[in-house]
Design a protein around this motif. Structure first.
Motif, mmCIF file in Angstrom:
data_model
loop_
_atom_site.group_PDB
_atom_site.id
_atom_site.type_symbol
_atom_site.label_atom_id
_atom_site.label_comp_id
_atom_site.label_asym_id
_atom_site.label_seq_id
_atom_site.Cartn_x
_atom_site.Cartn_y
_atom_site.Cartn_z
ATOM 1 N N LEU A 160 0.833 -1.197 0.000
ATOM 2 C CA LEU A 160 0.000 0.000 0.000
ATOM 3 C C LEU A 160 0.874 1.255 0.000
ATOM 4 C CD1 LEU A 160 -2.904 -1.008 2.407
ATOM 5 C CD2 LEU A 160 -2.858 -1.023 -0.099
ATOM 6 N N THR A 161 1.499 1.481 -1.147
ATOM 7 C CA THR A 161 2.271 2.699 -1.358
ATOM 8 C C THR A 161 1.774 3.354 -2.639
ATOM 9 O OG1 THR A 161 4.000 1.646 -2.704
ATOM 10 C CG2 THR A 161 4.302 1.626 -0.301
ATOM 11 N N GLU A 170 3.531 4.600 -5.031
ATOM 12 C CA GLU A 170 4.302 4.153 -6.192
ATOM 13 C C GLU A 170 3.810 2.804 -6.705
ATOM 14 O OE1 GLU A 170 6.697 6.873 -3.652
ATOM 15 O OE2 GLU A 170 5.535 5.038 -3.293
ATOM 16 N N ALA A 171 3.559 1.872 -5.789
ATOM 17 C CA ALA A 171 3.140 0.532 -6.197
ATOM 18 C C ALA A 171 1.754 0.546 -6.821
ATOM 19 C CB ALA A 171 3.168 -0.403 -4.993
ATOM 20 N N VAL A 172 0.814 1.233 -6.193
ATOM 21 C CA VAL A 172 -0.551 1.281 -6.721
ATOM 22 C C VAL A 172 -0.571 1.990 -8.070
ATOM 23 C CG1 VAL A 172 -2.872 2.204 -6.334
ATOM 24 C CG2 VAL A 172 -1.626 1.117 -4.454
ATOM 25 N N TYR A 173 0.229 3.036 -8.225
ATOM 26 C CA TYR A 173 0.311 3.729 -9.513
ATOM 27 C C TYR A 173 0.866 2.793 -10.586
ATOM 28 C CZ TYR A 173 1.837 7.004 -13.125
ATOM 29 O OH TYR A 173 2.039 7.642 -14.327
ATOM 30 N N SER A 174 1.887 2.033 -10.225
ATOM 31 C CA SER A 174 2.490 1.098 -11.176
ATOM 32 C C SER A 174 1.489 0.037 -11.617
ATOM 33 C CB SER A 174 3.712 0.431 -10.549
ATOM 34 O OG SER A 174 4.298 -0.487 -11.446
ATOM 35 N N VAL A 175 0.719 -0.493 -10.675
ATOM 36 C CA VAL A 175 -0.297 -1.487 -11.005
ATOM 37 C C VAL A 175 -1.377 -0.855 -11.880
ATOM 38 C CG1 VAL A 175 -2.066 -3.030 -10.069
ATOM 39 C CG2 VAL A 175 0.141 -2.825 -8.920
ATOM 40 N N LYS A 176 -1.769 0.364 -11.543
ATOM 41 C CA LYS A 176 -2.798 1.058 -12.325
ATOM 42 C C LYS A 176 -2.330 1.263 -13.768
ATOM 43 C CE LYS A 176 -6.110 4.068 -13.436
ATOM 44 N NZ LYS A 176 -6.073 5.421 -12.834
ATOM 45 N N GLN A 177 -1.092 1.683 -13.962
ATOM 46 C CA GLN A 177 -0.581 1.882 -15.319
ATOM 47 C C GLN A 177 -0.545 0.577 -16.093
ATOM 48 O OE1 GLN A 177 -1.118 5.259 -15.156
ATOM 49 N NE2 GLN A 177 0.435 5.179 -16.780
ATOM 50 N N THR A 178 -0.196 -0.493 -15.410
ATOM 51 C CA THR A 178 -0.178 -1.802 -16.063
ATOM 52 C C THR A 178 -1.583 -2.214 -16.471
ATOM 53 O OG1 THR A 178 1.731 -2.443 -14.721
ATOM 54 C CG2 THR A 178 0.511 -4.223 -15.789
ATOM 55 N N LEU A 179 -2.562 -1.927 -15.636
ATOM 56 C CA LEU A 179 -3.954 -2.253 -15.955
ATOM 57 C C LEU A 179 -4.469 -1.415 -17.122
ATOM 58 C CD1 LEU A 179 -5.406 -2.564 -12.352
ATOM 59 C CD2 LEU A 179 -5.169 -4.418 -14.027
ATOM 60 N N ARG A 180 -3.970 -0.214 -17.272
ATOM 61 C CA ARG A 180 -4.399 0.623 -18.394
ATOM 62 C C ARG A 180 -3.970 0.010 -19.726
ATOM 63 N NH1 ARG A 180 -3.575 7.000 -17.513
ATOM 64 N NH2 ARG A 180 -4.830 6.928 -19.423
ATOM 65 N N LEU A 187 -8.922 4.143 -0.544
ATOM 66 C CA LEU A 187 -7.600 3.560 -0.767
ATOM 67 C C LEU A 187 -6.526 4.642 -0.681
ATOM 68 C CD1 LEU A 187 -5.555 1.420 -1.660
ATOM 69 C CD2 LEU A 187 -6.295 1.813 -4.024
ATOM 70 N N VAL A 188 -6.752 5.775 -1.316
ATOM 71 C CA VAL A 188 -5.788 6.877 -1.297
ATOM 72 C C VAL A 188 -5.557 7.366 0.127
ATOM 73 C CG1 VAL A 188 -5.402 9.276 -1.994
ATOM 74 C CG2 VAL A 188 -6.250 7.611 -3.668
ATOM 75 N N GLU A 189 -6.622 7.479 0.896
ATOM 76 C CA GLU A 189 -6.500 7.954 2.270
ATOM 77 C C GLU A 189 -5.695 6.983 3.119
ATOM 78 O OE1 GLU A 189 -6.627 10.450 5.372
ATOM 79 O OE2 GLU A 189 -7.269 10.848 3.314
ATOM 80 N N THR A 190 -5.903 5.707 2.919
ATOM 81 C CA THR A 190 -5.126 4.708 3.658
ATOM 82 C C THR A 190 -3.654 4.790 3.291
ATOM 83 O OG1 THR A 190 -7.012 3.205 3.842
ATOM 84 C CG2 THR A 190 -4.823 2.234 4.065
ATOM 85 N N ILE A 191 -3.363 4.957 2.016
ATOM 86 C CA ILE A 191 -1.979 5.073 1.568
ATOM 87 C C ILE A 191 -1.304 6.286 2.203
ATOM 88 C CG2 ILE A 191 -0.536 5.594 -0.443
ATOM 89 C CD1 ILE A 191 -2.392 3.822 -2.091
ATOM 90 N N ARG A 192 -2.035 7.378 2.326
ATOM 91 C CA ARG A 192 -1.479 8.588 2.932
ATOM 92 C C ARG A 192 -1.074 8.360 4.387
ATOM 93 N NH1 ARG A 192 -6.010 12.837 0.577
ATOM 94 N NH2 ARG A 192 -5.106 13.065 -1.520
ATOM 95 N N GLN A 193 -1.760 7.461 5.059
ATOM 96 C CA GLN A 193 -1.489 7.185 6.467
ATOM 97 C C GLN A 193 -0.509 6.025 6.666
ATOM 98 O OE1 GLN A 193 -5.237 6.668 8.524
ATOM 99 N NE2 GLN A 193 -6.184 8.352 7.417
ATOM 100 N N THR A 194 -0.007 5.475 5.575
ATOM 101 C CA THR A 194 0.868 4.308 5.632
ATOM 102 C C THR A 194 2.339 4.717 5.563
ATOM 103 O OG1 THR A 194 -0.791 2.882 4.592
ATOM 104 C CG2 THR A 194 1.508 2.167 4.450
ATOM 105 N N PRO A 225 5.193 -0.736 4.392
ATOM 106 C CA PRO A 225 3.751 -0.809 4.124
ATOM 107 C C PRO A 225 3.179 -2.200 4.370
ATOM 108 C CG PRO A 225 4.955 -1.026 2.079
ATOM 109 C CD PRO A 225 5.990 -0.775 3.152
ATOM 110 N N ASP A 226 1.882 -2.239 4.587
ATOM 111 C CA ASP A 226 1.166 -3.507 4.587
ATOM 112 C C ASP A 226 1.011 -3.974 3.146
ATOM 113 O OD1 ASP A 226 0.770 -3.739 7.350
ATOM 114 O OD2 ASP A 226 -0.985 -2.422 7.271
ATOM 115 N N TYR A 227 0.868 -5.289 2.986
ATOM 116 C CA TYR A 227 0.606 -5.868 1.669
ATOM 117 C C TYR A 227 -0.829 -6.386 1.642
ATOM 118 C CZ TYR A 227 5.468 -5.711 0.131
ATOM 119 O OH TYR A 227 6.710 -5.292 -0.265
ATOM 120 N N VAL A 228 -1.517 -6.130 0.535
ATOM 121 C CA VAL A 228 -2.911 -6.544 0.387
ATOM 122 C C VAL A 228 -3.045 -7.389 -0.866
ATOM 123 C CG1 VAL A 228 -5.288 -5.758 0.122
ATOM 124 C CG2 VAL A 228 -3.702 -4.448 1.545
#
Length: 266
Positions: free
Chosen positions: A6-7, A9-19, A46-53, A58-61
């Motif tokens: 839950l960072t 950078e990681a979520v952005y990377s996954v999102k770009q891959t999904l695009r 999700l964004v709010e949780t990342i901000r607090q992480t 980070p935790d892994y989900v």
């Protein structure tokens, strides 16, 4: 499934891959579907949780393909192709360095828990012990990330075992973890522990000396993150009093950022 930290950078990377994987879908729809895959109600939560992480720890989900596709279907007005429905987060081509931890091994399909009450009970006990170790930050699913006191080596150069309590379904237990080499962890766990359980739980063949239910196993972390499951469950790996078996097998618990089954390594 795959474990995603839950960072940002990681979520952005996954999102770009999904695009790239779903070029016909809106970016906002993919964001909401990815949030659902990670067990969040909305992308903003999700964004709010990342901000607090803590981005350094980070935790892994686990990313759930079914949740992703279900949410995307609600938002999209198109029909899914067979290629769309075959989505597997483990197999996506992420940019280097890969931000996710793969959890699906060659042995994943082979493992069946439904046919054996003993294997289900063993699985539940191991998952409970691993989850608590992760929650305590005694270790993580990352290769070599051992943090318990003496995890490196003691003053004599010996590896140190870490003993800790845990609970599952209102039942109290005790567990131990040790470095098994090659980024694997060796874990033992017991329910209804004996008075001397803290000493015996460190032994791989403690069985009823540790408690009325005893389990041992290995957590893989080098090639991915999963509970290693062999073809047979030996008496040294699992011992259970008959009147406790059904209760432990019926417990409901899910792994925290790793697969509950996978290839067994020697």
């Amino acid at each position: 499934m795959a474990a995603i930290p839950l960072t940002e950078e990681a979520v952005y990377s996954v999102k770009q891959t999904l695009r790239h994987r779903f070029p016909k879908d809106k970016s906002s729809h993919l964001s909401e579907a990815l949030a659902a895959a990670l067990s969040f109600k909305t992308s903003m939560s999700l964004v709010e949780t990342i901000r607090q992480t803590d981005r350094q720890d980070p935790d892994y989900v686990m990313a759930d393909e079914r949740q992703f596709l279900s949410r995307l279907a609600q938002l999209s007005d198109r029909k899914f192709t067979s290629a769309d429905r075959s989505l597997n987060f483990d197999n996506l081509r992420y940019p280097e360095p890969v931000p996710i931890v793969r959890t699906r091994s060659k042995g994943w399909e082979r493992v069946k828990y439904g046919k054996s009450i003993r294997r289900r009970a063993w699985r539940n006990l191991m998952i409970a012990a691993i989850n608590e170790g992760i929650r305590l930050r005694a270790f993580t699913i990352r290769p070599g990330d051992n943090r318990w006191p003496g995890a490196d080596r003691d003053e004599r150069g010996h590896l140190v075992c870490f003993v800790y309590p845990f609970s599952i379904g209102g039942l109290s237990g005790i567990a131990s973890v040790n470095d098994a080499g090659y980024d694997e962890l060796s874990l033992h766990a017991a329910l209804w522990p004996t008075e001397d359980a803290a000493r015996w739980i460190q032994s791989s063949n403690a069985c009823f000396l540790a408690g009325e239910v005893f389990a041992s196993g290995w957590l893989e972390r080098r090639d991915g993150a999963w509970l290693q499951v062999g073809r047979e469950l030996s008496a040294h790996q699992f011992a259970c009093r008959k009147h406790r078996l059904a209760e432990v097998a019926a417990l409901t618990i899910e792994p925290n950022g790793y697969a509950d089954r996978g290839s067994f390594k020697l």
